[in-house]
Design a protein around this motif. Sequence first.
Motif, mmCIF file in Angstrom:
data_model
loop_
_atom_site.group_PDB
_atom_site.id
_atom_site.type_symbol
_atom_site.label_atom_id
_atom_site.label_comp_id
_atom_site.label_asym_id
_atom_site.label_seq_id
_atom_site.Cartn_x
_atom_site.Cartn_y
_atom_site.Cartn_z
ATOM 1 N N ALA A 1 0.853 -1.188 0.000
ATOM 2 C CA ALA A 1 0.000 0.000 0.000
ATOM 3 C C ALA A 1 0.891 1.241 0.000
ATOM 4 O O ALA A 1 1.792 1.362 0.834
ATOM 5 C CB ALA A 1 -0.916 -0.008 1.214
ATOM 6 N N ASN A 2 0.651 2.143 -0.946
ATOM 7 C CA ASN A 2 1.432 3.368 -1.102
ATOM 8 C C ASN A 2 0.528 4.577 -0.965
ATOM 9 O O ASN A 2 -0.487 4.658 -1.658
ATOM 10 C CB ASN A 2 2.072 3.418 -2.500
ATOM 11 C CG ASN A 2 3.099 2.342 -2.726
ATOM 12 O OD1 ASN A 2 4.268 2.566 -2.525
ATOM 13 N ND2 ASN A 2 2.664 1.161 -3.154
ATOM 14 N N ARG A 3 0.917 5.529 -0.116
ATOM 15 C CA ARG A 3 0.166 6.783 0.000
ATOM 16 C C ARG A 3 0.717 7.761 -1.041
ATOM 17 O O ARG A 3 1.905 8.041 -1.052
ATOM 18 C CB ARG A 3 0.304 7.376 1.403
ATOM 19 C CG ARG A 3 -0.533 8.641 1.607
ATOM 20 C CD ARG A 3 -0.464 9.138 3.046
ATOM 21 N NE ARG A 3 -0.900 8.135 3.993
ATOM 22 C CZ ARG A 3 -2.160 7.883 4.332
ATOM 23 N NH1 ARG A 3 -3.129 8.567 3.772
ATOM 24 N NH2 ARG A 3 -2.450 6.951 5.211
ATOM 25 N N VAL A 4 -0.182 8.250 -1.915
ATOM 26 C CA VAL A 4 0.225 9.153 -2.988
ATOM 27 C C VAL A 4 -0.647 10.404 -2.913
ATOM 28 O O VAL A 4 -1.876 10.297 -2.947
ATOM 29 C CB VAL A 4 0.064 8.480 -4.376
ATOM 30 C CG1 VAL A 4 0.462 9.444 -5.488
ATOM 31 C CG2 VAL A 4 0.863 7.188 -4.455
ATOM 32 N N PRO A 5 -0.018 11.597 -2.818
ATOM 33 C CA PRO A 5 -0.824 12.828 -2.850
ATOM 34 C C PRO A 5 -1.619 12.903 -4.152
ATOM 35 O O PRO A 5 -1.112 12.569 -5.223
ATOM 36 C CB PRO A 5 0.232 13.943 -2.786
ATOM 37 C CG PRO A 5 1.447 13.298 -2.211
ATOM 38 C CD PRO A 5 1.407 11.868 -2.667
ATOM 39 N N ARG A 6 -2.870 13.331 -4.055
ATOM 40 C CA ARG A 6 -3.721 13.433 -5.249
ATOM 41 C C ARG A 6 -3.082 14.290 -6.335
ATOM 42 O O ARG A 6 -3.223 14.009 -7.515
ATOM 43 C CB ARG A 6 -5.082 14.014 -4.877
ATOM 44 C CG ARG A 6 -6.006 13.002 -4.314
ATOM 45 C CD ARG A 6 -7.461 13.467 -4.420
ATOM 46 N NE ARG A 6 -8.255 12.518 -3.695
ATOM 47 C CZ ARG A 6 -8.701 12.706 -2.466
ATOM 48 N NH1 ARG A 6 -8.471 13.830 -1.846
ATOM 49 N NH2 ARG A 6 -9.400 11.777 -1.868
ATOM 50 N N THR A 7 -2.373 15.332 -5.924
ATOM 51 C CA THR A 7 -1.753 16.234 -6.891
ATOM 52 C C THR A 7 -0.633 15.547 -7.670
ATOM 53 O O THR A 7 -0.197 16.059 -8.695
ATOM 54 C CB THR A 7 -1.179 17.486 -6.192
ATOM 55 O OG1 THR A 7 -0.246 17.066 -5.189
ATOM 56 C CG2 THR A 7 -2.297 18.298 -5.555
ATOM 57 N N ARG A 8 -0.184 14.371 -7.219
ATOM 58 C CA ARG A 8 0.925 13.675 -7.889
ATOM 59 C C ARG A 8 0.483 12.409 -8.617
ATOM 60 O O ARG A 8 1.304 11.704 -9.197
ATOM 61 C CB ARG A 8 2.004 13.322 -6.858
ATOM 62 C CG ARG A 8 2.550 14.601 -6.200
ATOM 63 C CD ARG A 8 3.860 14.447 -5.525
ATOM 64 N NE ARG A 8 4.866 14.018 -6.484
ATOM 65 C CZ ARG A 8 5.825 13.140 -6.182
ATOM 66 N NH1 ARG A 8 5.897 12.626 -4.984
ATOM 67 N NH2 ARG A 8 6.715 12.789 -7.088
ATOM 68 N N LEU A 9 -0.814 12.124 -8.639
ATOM 69 C CA LEU A 9 -1.296 10.900 -9.280
ATOM 70 C C LEU A 9 -0.921 10.837 -10.759
ATOM 71 O O LEU A 9 -0.610 9.771 -11.280
ATOM 72 C CB LEU A 9 -2.812 10.755 -9.125
ATOM 73 C CG LEU A 9 -3.309 10.320 -7.748
ATOM 74 C CD1 LEU A 9 -4.828 10.341 -7.702
ATOM 75 C CD2 LEU A 9 -2.770 8.957 -7.378
ATOM 76 N N ARG A 10 -0.939 11.949 -11.448
ATOM 77 C CA ARG A 10 -0.635 11.975 -12.892
ATOM 78 C C ARG A 10 0.867 12.023 -13.181
ATOM 79 O O ARG A 10 1.275 12.038 -14.330
ATOM 80 C CB ARG A 10 -1.333 13.144 -13.551
ATOM 81 C CG ARG A 10 -2.839 12.987 -13.564
ATOM 82 C CD ARG A 10 -3.455 13.796 -14.681
ATOM 83 N NE ARG A 10 -4.875 13.588 -14.747
ATOM 84 C CZ ARG A 10 -5.466 12.623 -15.457
ATOM 85 N NH1 ARG A 10 -4.739 11.795 -16.148
ATOM 86 N NH2 ARG A 10 -6.771 12.503 -15.475
ATOM 87 N N GLU A 11 1.693 12.017 -12.143
ATOM 88 C CA GLU A 11 3.147 12.103 -12.314
ATOM 89 C C GLU A 11 3.812 10.735 -12.359
ATOM 90 O O GLU A 11 4.989 10.602 -12.053
ATOM 91 C CB GLU A 11 3.748 12.955 -11.201
ATOM 92 C CG GLU A 11 3.282 14.390 -11.226
ATOM 93 C CD GLU A 11 3.808 15.208 -10.056
ATOM 94 O OE1 GLU A 11 4.752 14.754 -9.369
ATOM 95 O OE2 GLU A 11 3.257 16.293 -9.820
ATOM 96 N N LYS A 12 3.058 9.705 -12.733
ATOM 97 C CA LYS A 12 3.573 8.340 -12.846
ATOM 98 C C LYS A 12 4.245 7.863 -11.558
ATOM 99 O O LYS A 12 5.429 7.526 -11.546
ATOM 100 C CB LYS A 12 4.511 8.226 -14.040
ATOM 101 C CG LYS A 12 3.809 8.548 -15.335
ATOM 102 C CD LYS A 12 4.698 8.366 -16.523
ATOM 103 C CE LYS A 12 3.851 8.723 -17.735
ATOM 104 N NZ LYS A 12 4.508 8.769 -18.953
ATOM 105 N N PRO A 13 3.474 7.810 -10.457
ATOM 106 C CA PRO A 13 4.072 7.394 -9.180
ATOM 107 C C PRO A 13 4.547 5.941 -9.223
ATOM 108 O O PRO A 13 4.015 5.114 -9.972
ATOM 109 C CB PRO A 13 2.924 7.571 -8.184
ATOM 110 C CG PRO A 13 1.678 7.470 -9.005
ATOM 111 C CD PRO A 13 2.035 8.040 -10.348
ATOM 112 N N THR A 14 5.554 5.669 -8.418
ATOM 113 C CA THR A 14 6.100 4.319 -8.330
ATOM 114 C C THR A 14 5.953 3.792 -6.906
ATOM 115 O O THR A 14 5.791 4.561 -5.956
ATOM 116 C CB THR A 14 7.584 4.287 -8.738
ATOM 117 O OG1 THR A 14 8.310 5.182 -7.902
ATOM 118 C CG2 THR A 14 7.765 4.674 -10.192
ATOM 119 N N CYS A 15 6.029 2.489 -6.771
ATOM 120 C CA CYS A 15 5.904 1.832 -5.476
ATOM 121 C C CYS A 15 7.124 2.133 -4.614
ATOM 122 O O CYS A 15 8.264 2.033 -5.090
ATOM 123 C CB CYS A 15 5.754 0.319 -5.689
ATOM 124 S SG CYS A 15 5.654 -0.625 -4.143
ATOM 125 N N GLY A 16 6.883 2.467 -3.364
ATOM 126 C CA GLY A 16 7.968 2.742 -2.436
ATOM 127 C C GLY A 16 8.767 1.501 -2.071
ATOM 128 O O GLY A 16 9.909 1.607 -1.637
#
Length: 145
Positions: free
Chosen positions: A15-30
């Motif tokens: 489970a990864n916490r991702v700020p909504r403002t960064r969802l479109r920035e291609k987040p990766t798994c921690g």
Amino acid sequence: MSDSEIIVCPHCATANRVPRTRLREKPTCGKCGAALFQGAPVTLDTAGFDRMMRLGTLPLLVDFWAEWCGPCRVMAPQFQAAAAALEPQVRLAKVDIEREQELAARYRIQSIPTVALFRAGREIARKSGALDRATLVQWTQATLR
């Protein structure tokens, strides 16, 4: 309302916490470093489905299907294309009802293909029959409003 989402990694189930403002920035798994979104549905078994339902905060659109089903095979590329349009606001997943019979029984899947939309761990809508990409996207977005 939280300003972040919990995204379950489709590769390692972290489970990864991702700020909504960064969802479109291609987040990766921690943990594993893999992309959290691939513009494609994830394949889920019962354990993966339950984990995504329990921990993930994004709406989950699930295609319940079977390999032998002609309409399911026709809809598969449409569902794939819908993932590219709906991510990262919605997670799309596929569940093979032949392999995951307990899950199909739990949700009383009686015809396939069936798409079911889940939010906050509960089913909020479903639609049966083969659908095209535009219909899938429009129906999902309208249901989530």
